[in-house]
Design a protein around this motif. Sequence first.
Motif, PDB file in Angstrom:
ATOM      1  N   GLY A  86      -9.902  -1.232  -5.928  1.00  0.00           N
ATOM      2  CA  GLY A  86      -8.497  -1.327  -6.276  1.00  0.00           C
ATOM      3  C   GLY A  86      -8.107  -2.551  -7.065  1.00  0.00           C
ATOM      4  O   GLY A  86      -6.996  -2.645  -7.580  1.00  0.00           O
ATOM      5  N   GLN A  99       0.804  -1.221   0.000  1.00  0.00           N
ATOM      6  CA  GLN A  99       0.000   0.000   0.000  1.00  0.00           C
ATOM      7  C   GLN A  99       0.842   1.277   0.000  1.00  0.00           C
ATOM      8  O   GLN A  99       0.446   2.294  -0.570  1.00  0.00           O
ATOM      9  CB  GLN A  99      -0.934   0.017   1.218  1.00  0.00           C
ATOM     10  N   GLY A 151       3.332   2.120  -1.635  1.00  0.00           N
ATOM     11  CA  GLY A 151       3.752   2.610  -2.934  1.00  0.00           C
ATOM     12  C   GLY A 151       4.807   1.803  -3.644  1.00  0.00           C
ATOM     13  O   GLY A 151       5.288   2.219  -4.705  1.00  0.00           O
ATOM     14  N   LEU A 179      -1.189   2.338  -3.129  1.00  0.00           N
ATOM     15  CA  LEU A 179      -1.002   1.409  -4.234  1.00  0.00           C
ATOM     16  C   LEU A 179      -1.894   0.202  -3.961  1.00  0.00           C
ATOM     17  O   LEU A 179      -1.658  -0.557  -3.021  1.00  0.00           O
ATOM     18  CB  LEU A 179       0.473   0.993  -4.328  1.00  0.00           C
ATOM     19  N   THR A 201      -6.410   4.684   0.700  1.00  0.00           N
ATOM     20  CA  THR A 201      -5.736   5.065  -0.531  1.00  0.00           C
ATOM     21  C   THR A 201      -4.321   4.500  -0.533  1.00  0.00           C
ATOM     22  O   THR A 201      -3.796   4.089   0.494  1.00  0.00           O
ATOM     23  CB  THR A 201      -5.687   6.594  -0.674  1.00  0.00           C
ATOM     24  N   TYR A 212      -3.421   2.928  -8.505  1.00  0.00           N
ATOM     25  CA  TYR A 212      -3.005   3.653  -7.314  1.00  0.00           C
ATOM     26  C   TYR A 212      -3.774   4.956  -7.157  1.00  0.00           C
ATOM     27  O   TYR A 212      -4.479   5.407  -8.074  1.00  0.00           O
ATOM     28  CB  TYR A 212      -1.497   3.905  -7.321  1.00  0.00           C
ATOM     29  N   SER A 213      -3.658   5.551  -5.977  1.00  0.00           N
ATOM     30  CA  SER A 213      -4.277   6.830  -5.659  1.00  0.00           C
ATOM     31  C   SER A 213      -3.225   7.925  -5.794  1.00  0.00           C
ATOM     32  O   SER A 213      -2.104   7.784  -5.320  1.00  0.00           O
ATOM     33  CB  SER A 213      -4.822   6.832  -4.227  1.00  0.00           C
ATOM     34  N   VAL A 252       2.310   8.370  -5.028  1.00  0.00           N
ATOM     35  CA  VAL A 252       1.126   7.727  -4.458  1.00  0.00           C
ATOM     36  C   VAL A 252       0.656   8.468  -3.207  1.00  0.00           C
ATOM     37  O   VAL A 252       1.471   8.829  -2.348  1.00  0.00           O
ATOM     38  CB  VAL A 252       1.411   6.257  -4.118  1.00  0.00           C
TER      39      VAL A 252
END
Length: 453
Positions: free
Chosen positions: A186, A84, A86, A116, A114, A135-136, A108
């Motif tokens: 996601g 998560q 990144g 990856l 939020t 990703y966000s 990211v």
Amino acid sequence: MQPTSSRRRFLSVAAVGAAAGLAGCSESADEPGGQATTDSSGTETATTGDLPESVGLETLATGFDVPLDVAFAPETDRRYVADQQGRVFVHESGGLREEPFLDLRDTVTVGSETGLLGIALHPDFAENRRAFVRYSAPPRDGTPGGYSHTFVLAEFEVGDDGRRAKRDSERTILEIPEPQGNHNAGSVVFGPDGYLYVGVGDGGSGGDRGAGHVEDWYDAVGGGNGQDVTENLLGSVLRIDVDGESSGDRNYAIPDDNPFAGDGAGLPEHFAWGFRNPWRMAFDRGRLLVADVGQSGYEEVSLVERGGNYGWNVREGTHCYSADDCPDRTPDDVRGGERLRDPVIEYPHSGEGVTGVSVIGGQVYRGSALPDLSGTYLFADLAARGRLFAAMPSGGDGGGDGGLWTTRVVDAADDDAGKVGRVYSFGRDADGEIYVLASGDDGGGLHRVVPAE
């Protein structure tokens, strides 16, 4: 450098990230639009054949922050683990490589939901070395003011040895403005048709209402991105062709048989809709299983078909949402009165047996190490507490009577229970063996399901 995670950092991530709702759970009925319930009626919980009471978990790698997805190289014994924070890491037979496959920490946006969030390899990855990540990112051009962030689906070229993505090769495939920071789904998976399926949440907040949530046809509950297919791409499973010729401002093509391809009745990317937060999707023998996180009463998994409407925010699972009574179809003037599809798996937030707060979509077991699991859908809840869940159609593998599947708890055996305090995701390799990504006593880890000792 190989990822590390101190005990203090792990506890912080587990408490702030996962418990705050990484998969979009609502652990209380205080979220706007929520409804408190303790009724477990409608959930069929039964013994699924001769399934083992417990399974073992062979640990392959630890030290991740929050491992959210895994992809498998088709031509060699290699796994790509998306974290998560990144980064994507490479795990091979020799262990976890120190150099990451991809490092997106500079771009990211990381929050409770939020970061990856997903990775998929092109079906011809062994030849074309194309990888896709979800990703966000901070708000980009075209994202309205006051919105939380931008949903990004991007493609990267990968080196010939398959161990490193070319950071400067990024090509944005799809961007979606996200009004809130939660309900981001996601999952990105290639189907047997070669198209890329993309799960998109309803835009966040609670009850599919508030800023960034358009009005729909169902007056009993305001808002409704899940029931809308014309204004945005939220609350849906999308299907796009990343190999087709791009057109207009799209870096992809629209499959000819998408529900709204060419007819103008809806945005052509939509494949199915009526979702709150579709957290993890999986294909098995042509069937698409999508787990959708509930609001505050029920969790669900659906067999998703082209053009299907899966009910949110009219229904939560098989139950009316925030209303005493609800329709089972849309009005005749809304896409011809399409029916609202029931899930094949449902479980409540309280009670005995299969319960939880946020469903984590799994995989159907097709391996050889545990023959008694063959054809069983293995999944979990975010608040795993050492447990996995197993489900199968009432009529057996490939069958069923159209109702809810039978479900039961499968414990992680003995000391392995401590590896799955929080489950985030599942994966399945080419041999049909299943992997669990979770946080436990040793931090975030990648584990393979094996027979209990």
